[in-house]
Design a protein around this motif. Structure first.
Motif, PDB file in Angstrom:
ATOM      1  N   LEU A 409     -59.797   1.595 -44.891  1.00  0.00           N
ATOM      2  CA  LEU A 409     -60.513   2.228 -46.000  1.00  0.00           C
ATOM      3  C   LEU A 409     -60.200   1.569 -47.334  1.00  0.00           C
ATOM      4  N   LYS A 410     -59.080   0.910 -47.409  1.00  0.00           N
ATOM      5  CA  LYS A 410     -58.606   0.342 -48.670  1.00  0.00           C
ATOM      6  C   LYS A 410     -59.026  -1.110 -48.863  1.00  0.00           C
ATOM      7  N   VAL A 411     -59.038  -1.878 -47.781  1.00  0.00           N
ATOM      8  CA  VAL A 411     -59.280  -3.316 -47.876  1.00  0.00           C
ATOM      9  C   VAL A 411     -60.609  -3.670 -47.202  1.00  0.00           C
ATOM     10  N   SER A 412     -61.208  -4.786 -47.621  1.00  0.00           N
ATOM     11  CA  SER A 412     -62.469  -5.250 -47.033  1.00  0.00           C
ATOM     12  C   SER A 412     -62.170  -6.176 -45.852  1.00  0.00           C
ATOM     13  N   VAL A 413     -62.443  -5.694 -44.654  1.00  0.00           N
ATOM     14  CA  VAL A 413     -62.244  -6.495 -43.452  1.00  0.00           C
ATOM     15  C   VAL A 413     -63.488  -6.348 -42.577  1.00  0.00           C
ATOM     16  N   THR A 414     -63.972  -7.450 -42.046  1.00  0.00           N
ATOM     17  CA  THR A 414     -65.205  -7.403 -41.257  1.00  0.00           C
ATOM     18  C   THR A 414     -64.905  -7.035 -39.805  1.00  0.00           C
ATOM     19  N   PRO A 415     -65.877  -6.480 -39.102  1.00  0.00           N
ATOM     20  CA  PRO A 415     -65.694  -6.197 -37.673  1.00  0.00           C
ATOM     21  C   PRO A 415     -65.348  -7.444 -36.877  1.00  0.00           C
ATOM     22  N   ALA A 416     -65.866  -8.603 -37.294  1.00  0.00           N
ATOM     23  CA  ALA A 416     -65.561  -9.855 -36.586  1.00  0.00           C
ATOM     24  C   ALA A 416     -64.078 -10.196 -36.702  1.00  0.00           C
ATOM     25  N   GLU A 417     -63.487  -9.964 -37.873  1.00  0.00           N
ATOM     26  CA  GLU A 417     -62.064 -10.231 -38.050  1.00  0.00           C
ATOM     27  C   GLU A 417     -61.217  -9.287 -37.202  1.00  0.00           C
ATOM     28  N   VAL A 418     -61.617  -8.032 -37.139  1.00  0.00           N
ATOM     29  CA  VAL A 418     -60.890  -7.054 -36.321  1.00  0.00           C
ATOM     30  C   VAL A 418     -60.999  -7.424 -34.844  1.00  0.00           C
ATOM     31  N   ALA A 419     -62.217  -7.745 -34.395  1.00  0.00           N
ATOM     32  CA  ALA A 419     -62.431  -8.102 -32.995  1.00  0.00           C
ATOM     33  C   ALA A 419     -61.638  -9.353 -32.617  1.00  0.00           C
ATOM     34  N   HIS A 420     -61.599 -10.330 -33.521  1.00  0.00           N
ATOM     35  CA  HIS A 420     -60.843 -11.561 -33.255  1.00  0.00           C
ATOM     36  C   HIS A 420     -59.363 -11.252 -33.035  1.00  0.00           C
ATOM     37  N   GLN A 421     -58.817 -10.367 -33.828  1.00  0.00           N
ATOM     38  CA  GLN A 421     -57.409 -10.021 -33.694  1.00  0.00           C
ATOM     39  C   GLN A 421     -57.158  -9.236 -32.400  1.00  0.00           C
ATOM     40  N   LEU A 422     -58.096  -8.375 -32.020  1.00  0.00           N
ATOM     41  CA  LEU A 422     -57.931  -7.582 -30.803  1.00  0.00           C
ATOM     42  C   LEU A 422     -58.062  -8.416 -29.535  1.00  0.00           C
ATOM     43  N   MET A 423     -58.685  -9.568 -29.647  1.00  0.00           N
ATOM     44  CA  MET A 423     -58.867 -10.439 -28.482  1.00  0.00           C
ATOM     45  C   MET A 423     -57.679 -11.352 -28.231  1.00  0.00           C
ATOM     46  N   VAL A 424     -56.717 -11.340 -29.132  1.00  0.00           N
ATOM     47  CA  VAL A 424     -55.549 -12.223 -28.980  1.00  0.00           C
ATOM     48  C   VAL A 424     -54.789 -11.904 -27.699  1.00  0.00           C
ATOM     49  N   THR A 425     -54.660 -10.642 -27.386  1.00  0.00           N
ATOM     50  CA  THR A 425     -53.920 -10.216 -26.199  1.00  0.00           C
ATOM     51  C   THR A 425     -54.428  -8.867 -25.730  1.00  0.00           C
ATOM     52  N   LYS A 426     -54.247  -8.584 -24.445  1.00  0.00           N
ATOM     53  CA  LYS A 426     -54.631  -7.278 -23.902  1.00  0.00           C
ATOM     54  C   LYS A 426     -53.529  -6.240 -24.084  1.00  0.00           C
ATOM     55  N   ASN A 427     -52.393  -6.674 -24.593  1.00  0.00           N
ATOM     56  CA  ASN A 427     -51.291  -5.763 -24.885  1.00  0.00           C
ATOM     57  C   ASN A 427     -51.609  -5.026 -26.180  1.00  0.00           C
ATOM     58  N   ALA A 428     -51.835  -3.724 -26.084  1.00  0.00           N
ATOM     59  CA  ALA A 428     -52.262  -2.945 -27.247  1.00  0.00           C
ATOM     60  C   ALA A 428     -51.235  -2.977 -28.368  1.00  0.00           C
ATOM     61  N   ASP A 429     -49.957  -2.892 -28.048  1.00  0.00           N
ATOM     62  CA  ASP A 429     -48.919  -2.885 -29.080  1.00  0.00           C
ATOM     63  C   ASP A 429     -48.963  -4.169 -29.897  1.00  0.00           C
ATOM     64  N   ILE A 430     -49.027  -5.301 -29.196  1.00  0.00           N
ATOM     65  CA  ILE A 430     -49.019  -6.598 -29.890  1.00  0.00           C
ATOM     66  C   ILE A 430     -50.305  -6.794 -30.688  1.00  0.00           C
ATOM     67  N   ALA A 431     -51.434  -6.456 -30.074  1.00  0.00           N
ATOM     68  CA  ALA A 431     -52.719  -6.659 -30.749  1.00  0.00           C
ATOM     69  C   ALA A 431     -52.839  -5.797 -32.002  1.00  0.00           C
ATOM     70  N   LEU A 432     -52.486  -4.541 -31.923  1.00  0.00           N
ATOM     71  CA  LEU A 432     -52.597  -3.646 -33.072  1.00  0.00           C
ATOM     72  C   LEU A 432     -51.585  -3.992 -34.155  1.00  0.00           C
ATOM     73  N   LYS A 433     -50.394  -4.431 -33.738  1.00  0.00           N
ATOM     74  CA  LYS A 433     -49.395  -4.855 -34.722  1.00  0.00           C
ATOM     75  C   LYS A 433     -49.896  -6.073 -35.490  1.00  0.00           C
ATOM     76  N   GLY A 434     -50.528  -7.014 -34.778  1.00  0.00           N
ATOM     77  CA  GLY A 434     -51.090  -8.187 -35.447  1.00  0.00           C
ATOM     78  C   GLY A 434     -52.200  -7.797 -36.411  1.00  0.00           C
ATOM     79  N   LEU A 435     -53.025  -6.826 -36.006  1.00  0.00           N
ATOM     80  CA  LEU A 435     -54.101  -6.359 -36.887  1.00  0.00           C
ATOM     81  C   LEU A 435     -53.520  -5.677 -38.121  1.00  0.00           C
ATOM     82  N   LEU A 436     -52.475  -4.909 -37.955  1.00  0.00           N
ATOM     83  CA  LEU A 436     -51.830  -4.248 -39.087  1.00  0.00           C
ATOM     84  C   LEU A 436     -51.289  -5.274 -40.076  1.00  0.00           C
ATOM     85  N   GLU A 437     -50.663  -6.319 -39.561  1.00  0.00           N
ATOM     86  CA  GLU A 437     -50.129  -7.383 -40.422  1.00  0.00           C
ATOM     87  C   GLU A 437     -51.262  -8.084 -41.168  1.00  0.00           C
ATOM     88  N   LEU A 438     -52.403  -8.309 -40.478  1.00  0.00           N
ATOM     89  CA  LEU A 438     -53.559  -8.929 -41.125  1.00  0.00           C
ATOM     90  C   LEU A 438     -54.052  -8.069 -42.284  1.00  0.00           C
TER      91      LEU A 438
END
Length: 469
Positions: A409-438
């Protein structure tokens, strides 16, 4: 010999017989002409001629169906192309044309194609019919001039014309509505024709990550359009619909086009206006597209270059650059295919424009009738984020959801950027942590950019105050 001679009738007897026959025929002709109605006379005469001369006159009739009609694609030819493959299984010939364009599944069963110069039989209400596809090499048509021959008994000519062709057209329409594979076309400037390949973009409205209200709005509008043939005809408008998809890069504009195509079962014509020579070629390209299709014009803001003609002329030498200025599609030419007389060439068509900068478009393009529905493809929202996580990670809850949603809600991030980060790994913890850092990195950068802008703004104000003093 003498006995045969004695048995032969005399000349007077033959003449008497001829006179009597002539008198009878004259009396019959008088009665026939005076009493029998003209229509019945013609019918009886035709039957008599058919009875006595049927063995000497041809009894078969052939319809010729060419690929083009009045400089556009022949709808009857297109219907035959769609309908005839359903009859190929009954071919008695020793050869069959087979092939497949399914690159993703080479092991898929090949499909039957319509072979050249091969008789394909059909039956309609007991009438035997025979189709044949022919091709003739010509200089003007690179792949040859193609046409069908449809042969039937001459007596059924009227029935075939009035009923059978209608049956073929309706059958083809039903086949197209139920087809599994769609095509995407691109225009080949060198050969002046559309080239196609199988469209295998699997995005649907079920998998498209957009806000629910937006999905409902688009689907309801598409449903209304598909059922609106009688309505558009009653109000005197072409049966078409225009959509403008606008928003930043990576917000799902291409995915929205794919979802619309898959939902409507429409082929896509992807037209790059930058490669079109002039308005005349644009009209020719438009008239060669099929009904029940999508005309896609991407980055429309990049092609309206003729609007700056006057400004460009001031910076160019007239003789050297006059041809350069005349190249390309004019705004008036573009408007004509969108909402002018040429827009009525065909029906049940959707025109989709995409742009990253709606503010750069000429207002004339934006009015209703040209771009009927304006769809903002915006940055990621909490709902879109959860939809993407459900698609890619197959989960609907996680302890990192709350901090991520606050940053979305605070920052401008596109769905493509989110999807790219979620595709890095099927491990939810790692993928979501990477998205949080982004998102945290983006937040810090935006804060730094804001601070620099404010500092620069304060400096400009200070310099202005000194100048005023």
């Amino acid at each position: 010999m003498a006995s045969l001679y004695n048995q032969a009738p005399s000349v007077s007897a033959v003449f008497s017989l001829y006179t009597s026959f002539s008198a009878i025929m004259m009396l019959f002709r008088t009665i026939f002409n005076d009493i029998v109605p003209k229509r019945i006379q013609d019918y009886i005469t035709g039957k008599v001629v058919d009875f006595f001369f049927s063995s000497y006159l041809p009894t078969r009739f052939t319809f010729v169906i060419e690929k083009e009609w009045d400089s556009v694609e022949n709808v009857t030819f297109r219907a035959a192309e769609v309908y005839l493959p359903t009859l190929l299984s009954r071919l008695s010939t020793g050869n069959l044309l087979v092939g497949s364009s399914n690159l993703k599944n080479p092991e898929a069963q090949p499909k039957l194609g319509i072979p050249l110069d091969t008789a394909i039989t059909d039956e309609f209400e007991g009438i035997h019919l025979e189709w044949t596809l022919h091709s003739v090499e010509t200089q003007n048509v690179p792949n040859g001039k193609r046409f069908f021959h449809l042969t039937c008994d001459k007596e059924f000519r009227k029935k075939i014309m009035e009923e059978y062709f209608t049956y073929v057209t309706k059958s083809a329409d039903n086949i197209l509505r139920q087809r599994e594979s769609l095509k995407i076309y691109t225009y080949d400037r060198q050969s002046s024709c559309w080239l196609s390949t199988i469209f295998e973009h699997h995005t649907t409205f079920e998998t498209l990550a957009i806000e629910p209200h937006l999905k409902t709005t688009v689907m309801d509008d598409l449903d209304s359009f598909s059922k609106g043939k009688d309505f558009f005809k009653s109000v005197g408008r072409a049966w078409k619909r225009g959509y403008l998809l606008y928003g930043p890069h990576g917000t799902g504009k291409s995915s929205m086009v794919a979802a619309i195509a898959n939902y409507m079962k429409y082929d896509i014509y992807d037209l790059q206006l930058q490669s079109v020579r002039d308005d005349s070629e644009l009209r020719r390209i438009l008239t060669s597209t099929k009904n029940r299709s999508i005309l896609l014009i991407e980055d429309i803001d990049c092609v309206s270059r003729k609007r700056q003609t006057k400004e460009m002329k001031e910076n160019f030498e007239p003789e050297k650059d006059s041809k350069k200025l005349e190249e390309g599609v004019s705004l008036s030419g573009l408007l004509n295919i969108v909402d002018g007389l040429w827009s009525s060439c065909g029906e049940e068509r959707i025109i989709i424009f995409t742009t990253n900068h709606k503010e750069k478009l000429d207002p004339a393009l934006l009015r209703p009738g040209r771009m009927d529905i304006h769809i903002l493809m915006d940055y990621c929202t909490p709902f879109v984020f959860k939809k993407l996580v459900a698609l890619y990670l197959k989960i609907d809850d996680h302890f990192l959801f709350d901090p991520i949603e606050k940053l979305v809600l605070k920052v401008s991030v596109t769905p493509a950027e989110v999807a790219h980060q979620l595709m890095v790994t099927k491990n939810a913890d790692i993928a979501l942590k990477g998205l949080l850092e982004l998102l945290e990195t983006k937040t810090m950068k935006e804060e730094e950019d804001t601070k620099e802008y404010e500092d620069g703004d304060d400096t400009r104000k200070l310099n202005q105050m000194k100048k005023d003093k």
